[in-house]
Write an enzyme that holds these catalytic residues in place. Sequence first.
Site, PDB file in Angstrom:
ATOM      1  N   TYR A  40       0.815  -1.184   0.030  1.00 34.40           N
ATOM      2  CA  TYR A  40       0.068  -0.099  -0.086  1.00 34.40           C
ATOM      3  C   TYR A  40       0.819   1.253  -0.006  1.00 34.40           C
ATOM      4  CZ  TYR A  40      -3.277   3.598   1.704  1.00 34.40           C
ATOM      5  OH  TYR A  40      -3.865   4.633   1.687  1.00 34.40           O
ATOM      6  N   LYS A  47       1.299   4.457  -2.974  1.00 33.86           N
ATOM      7  CA  LYS A  47       1.052   5.588  -2.575  1.00 33.86           C
ATOM      8  C   LYS A  47       2.267   6.613  -2.803  1.00 33.86           C
ATOM      9  CE  LYS A  47      -3.278   5.508  -1.547  1.00 33.86           C
ATOM     10  NZ  LYS A  47      -4.339   6.163  -2.619  1.00 33.86           N
TER      11      LYS A  47
END
Length: 240
Positions: A163, A167
């Site tokens: 994750y 980003k």
Amino acid sequence: MTTATTALVTGANKGIGSAIAESLGRLGLRVVVGARDEAAGSDAAARLAASGIDATSVRIDVTSDESVAAAARELEERFGTLDVLVNNAGISGPFDPVTWGQDPTTMDLDDLRSVVDTNVYGVVRVTNAMLPMLRRSAHPRIVNTSSSMGSLTRQPGPVMGVYSSSKTFLNGITVQYARAFADTPVIVNAACPGLVATDFNGFAGDRTPEQGAAAVVRLATLPDDGPRGGLFDDAGVVPW
């Protein structure tokens, strides 16, 4: 064709996306709820409309070229222009339910591909498909929902190899879009909503969706001399 200010928010049938759509609607924008599930999107738009917001919906799966193209054609036919694009749809990928971690030494590459396909490639798909309409707007704004977990400087929270890396990638893409649009009216930024309590994290966050939406809404309604190519949260610039 109408002159209303129109905003498309992806992943807007629940959570932060729904709060973003509602907040923009309260400011007088016509909001388009983008959702993979057509019924969920329609229901979410109906709830907003029942509260007095000018809301409609469109089916859009950000991982599908065909779905994104179809959504762009539909919005083109219905409105002809787009003023605000909020790339909010995102996924976390599997994580340890106790530590919330994603160990990079054992992560599944298919998980990484899946998360990047939504969190990064999805943003590129949607942005590029909507650009012809955005270019017709006098004050076009693009906001990518990111996270300070992608900050190379801060490195907050648990180790999340999938994750957080997605980003970081998204933040980099945001900067390149902003550079490409430097001499145009299109203003592109990324926003960090913070740790918001949604089903995304098992409602473990310490912020409400409305609080998480605030930074996104601020960037979506920037004046023409507003900042470009940055990552922002409630407190201002997030170094990354």
